[in-house]
Motif scaffolding. Sequence first.
Motif, PDB file in Angstrom:
ATOM      1  N   LEU A 129       0.853  -1.181   0.000  1.00 47.97           N
ATOM      2  CA  LEU A 129       0.000   0.000   0.000  1.00 47.97           C
ATOM      3  C   LEU A 129       0.897   1.242   0.000  1.00 47.97           C
ATOM      4  N   ASP A 130       1.433   1.526  -1.178  1.00 48.71           N
ATOM      5  CA  ASP A 130       2.267   2.712  -1.338  1.00 48.71           C
ATOM      6  C   ASP A 130       1.667   3.589  -2.437  1.00 48.71           C
ATOM      7  N   ILE A 131       2.263   4.725  -2.670  1.00 41.57           N
ATOM      8  CA  ILE A 131       1.713   5.645  -3.664  1.00 41.57           C
ATOM      9  C   ILE A 131       2.014   5.172  -5.082  1.00 41.57           C
ATOM     10  N   GLN A 132       3.240   4.756  -5.339  1.00 42.91           N
ATOM     11  CA  GLN A 132       3.623   4.403  -6.703  1.00 42.91           C
ATOM     12  C   GLN A 132       2.793   3.262  -7.275  1.00 42.91           C
ATOM     13  N   ASN A 133       2.661   2.181  -6.517  1.00 39.17           N
ATOM     14  CA  ASN A 133       2.018   0.983  -7.061  1.00 39.17           C
ATOM     15  C   ASN A 133       0.543   0.857  -6.709  1.00 39.17           C
ATOM     16  N   ASN A 170       4.625  11.809   3.057  1.00 39.33           N
ATOM     17  CA  ASN A 170       5.375  12.594   4.038  1.00 39.33           C
ATOM     18  C   ASN A 170       5.159  12.091   5.460  1.00 39.33           C
ATOM     19  N   LEU A 171       3.943  11.678   5.767  1.00 36.95           N
ATOM     20  CA  LEU A 171       3.678  11.124   7.095  1.00 36.95           C
ATOM     21  C   LEU A 171       4.427   9.814   7.308  1.00 36.95           C
ATOM     22  N   ILE A 172       4.403   8.944   6.295  1.00 36.23           N
ATOM     23  CA  ILE A 172       5.132   7.676   6.382  1.00 36.23           C
ATOM     24  C   ILE A 172       6.609   7.933   6.662  1.00 36.23           C
ATOM     25  N   ASN A 173       7.188   8.898   5.943  1.00 38.63           N
ATOM     26  CA  ASN A 173       8.624   9.169   6.072  1.00 38.63           C
ATOM     27  C   ASN A 173       8.950   9.926   7.352  1.00 38.63           C
ATOM     28  N   THR A 174       8.121  10.906   7.690  1.00 35.24           N
ATOM     29  CA  THR A 174       8.406  11.734   8.860  1.00 35.24           C
ATOM     30  C   THR A 174       8.367  10.932  10.156  1.00 35.24           C
ATOM     31  N   TYR A 175       7.381  10.059  10.269  1.00 32.79           N
ATOM     32  CA  TYR A 175       7.205   9.299  11.505  1.00 32.79           C
ATOM     33  C   TYR A 175       7.697   7.860  11.395  1.00 32.79           C
ATOM     34  N   ALA A 176       8.384   7.551  10.285  1.00 35.89           N
ATOM     35  CA  ALA A 176       8.926   6.194  10.084  1.00 35.89           C
ATOM     36  C   ALA A 176       7.878   5.129  10.378  1.00 35.89           C
ATOM     37  N   ILE A 177       6.699   5.293   9.783  1.00 39.16           N
ATOM     38  CA  ILE A 177       5.591   4.377  10.038  1.00 39.16           C
ATOM     39  C   ILE A 177       5.856   3.045   9.340  1.00 39.16           C
ATOM     40  N   PRO A 178       5.852   1.951  10.061  1.00 37.70           N
ATOM     41  CA  PRO A 178       6.211   0.655   9.464  1.00 37.70           C
ATOM     42  C   PRO A 178       5.101   0.086   8.586  1.00 37.70           C
ATOM     43  N   MET A 179       5.520  -0.740   7.640  1.00 39.16           N
ATOM     44  CA  MET A 179       4.608  -1.491   6.794  1.00 39.16           C
ATOM     45  C   MET A 179       4.710  -2.966   7.193  1.00 39.16           C
ATOM     46  N   GLN A 180       3.579  -3.658   7.163  1.00 36.19           N
ATOM     47  CA  GLN A 180       3.588  -5.077   7.496  1.00 36.19           C
ATOM     48  C   GLN A 180       2.371  -5.738   6.854  1.00 36.19           C
ATOM     49  N   LEU A 243       1.379   0.382  18.851  1.00 44.52           N
ATOM     50  CA  LEU A 243       0.602   1.435  18.197  1.00 44.52           C
ATOM     51  C   LEU A 243       1.114   2.787  18.671  1.00 44.52           C
ATOM     52  N   SER A 244       1.335   3.704  17.727  1.00 45.04           N
ATOM     53  CA  SER A 244       1.738   5.067  18.046  1.00 45.04           C
ATOM     54  C   SER A 244       0.643   6.034  17.609  1.00 45.04           C
ATOM     55  N   ASP A 245       0.423   7.067  18.411  1.00 45.28           N
ATOM     56  CA  ASP A 245      -0.570   8.072  18.040  1.00 45.28           C
ATOM     57  C   ASP A 245      -0.240   8.720  16.696  1.00 45.28           C
ATOM     58  N   ASN A 246       1.024   8.856  16.383  1.00 42.33           N
ATOM     59  CA  ASN A 246       1.419   9.466  15.109  1.00 42.33           C
ATOM     60  C   ASN A 246       0.931   8.656  13.912  1.00 42.33           C
ATOM     61  N   TRP A 247       0.810   7.348  14.085  1.00 48.01           N
ATOM     62  CA  TRP A 247       0.350   6.516  12.983  1.00 48.01           C
ATOM     63  C   TRP A 247      -1.086   6.852  12.589  1.00 48.01           C
ATOM     64  N   LEU A 302      -6.651  18.405   5.490  1.00 48.73           N
ATOM     65  CA  LEU A 302      -5.257  18.019   5.692  1.00 48.73           C
ATOM     66  C   LEU A 302      -4.378  19.256   5.800  1.00 48.73           C
ATOM     67  N   GLN A 303      -4.674  20.276   5.006  1.00 50.42           N
ATOM     68  CA  GLN A 303      -3.926  21.524   5.067  1.00 50.42           C
ATOM     69  C   GLN A 303      -4.047  22.160   6.445  1.00 50.42           C
ATOM     70  N   GLU A 304      -5.244  22.152   6.968  1.00 55.99           N
ATOM     71  CA  GLU A 304      -5.481  22.825   8.245  1.00 55.99           C
ATOM     72  C   GLU A 304      -4.893  22.067   9.426  1.00 55.99           C
ATOM     73  N   SER A 305      -4.765  20.762   9.286  1.00 60.23           N
ATOM     74  CA  SER A 305      -4.330  19.956  10.431  1.00 60.23           C
ATOM     75  C   SER A 305      -2.873  19.559  10.367  1.00 60.23           C
ATOM     76  N   SER A 306      -2.238  19.693   9.193  1.00 59.82           N
ATOM     77  CA  SER A 306      -0.883  19.177   9.026  1.00 59.82           C
ATOM     78  C   SER A 306       0.157  20.276   9.148  1.00 59.82           C
ATOM     79  N   ASP A 307       1.276  19.969   9.796  1.00 58.56           N
ATOM     80  CA  ASP A 307       2.392  20.903   9.873  1.00 58.56           C
ATOM     81  C   ASP A 307       3.525  20.457   8.948  1.00 58.56           C
ATOM     82  N   LEU A 308       3.201  19.572   7.998  1.00 58.25           N
ATOM     83  CA  LEU A 308       4.229  19.036   7.110  1.00 58.25           C
ATOM     84  C   LEU A 308       4.453  19.892   5.876  1.00 58.25           C
TER      85      LEU A 308
END
Length: 335
Positions: A129-133, A170-180, A243-247, A302-308
Amino acid sequence: MESIGFEPTGRCVPLNSVENRVYDIEVEDKTRYVTKFYRPGRWSKEQIQEEHDFLFELRDAEIPVLAPIQLEKGKSIYDFENLMFAIWPLRTGRIIEEIAESDLQQLGRLLGRIHSVGKAKQTKYRPRLDIQNHAQKALSLIEDGGWIANQNLLKRYKDAALITFTTYENLINTYAIPMQRIHGDCHKGNLLHSKDGFSFLDFDDFLEGPVVQDFWMLLPFGGSKEQYERELFFEGYQEFAELSDNWLKLIEPLRGIRYIHYAAWIAKRWTDPSFPNLFPHFGTEEYWLNETLDLEKMGTALQESSDLYPEENFDQKKAPKEELSNKDFFWDWEG
């Protein structure tokens, strides 16, 4: 069924499925099996086997899922005239419409156990579940197929989609969210309640992705009134899985990706006669306008809630936030 040694009695009842063809079939000793015929060309044999192997892992861990039946030497995929199929035990029960408060911790534990097993290995053949594929291919299918004839509307749709895609990455990369390994399509329609308790059904969309994908389709998100229920669920979940709240910040981008992927799925299957009957408004300008407006509202939120991102990266008009329910994403939600 005869090709794998059964003698059907003639009782054959089609079950609710449009991606594959699924039947409740009775055989000579009055035993009934759920037989699933896979849509040709969707999954390779290796991909189907990887789904089955995951189900066997869950079964062996004593997690209540329905695993396919192995008739001989571990074989669970059968072939008849180039049509792959598999058989499951029939389990009766009911699809739940609402999860009772008293069941939330139990379901949290169950999904936590599923994710704990899923974390143990990586997929080899199943998608990611990534953007490219996952997401970009869906968007390209809509664009390349000429489904949105109005070019101004197409540009708005693409711009809103790309905001969602960029936020997700950006969220995946910023918070190093794992894939499984995850269920992938974990909504209430795939949750069966019987005298034996709850069981998760239909791992046909099993893939590698963030565990949050299995949360937002199952639980109500977006309102403070559901906060207590979510806390109960996560209390049970965290007994078995991390589980992390950032996820949880992935929830809104995942909703947007679901919009696009779901529309592309219908477009891809449009030559199947059942799809125009099930989705009579699909492909109309009104349909695409509503989809675009929903994506634009999501992008604004997303614009209003994100600081990315800096403010200038978003040129969408401000729109009021709209709380979306899970019913907005499943045509067959009622069962």
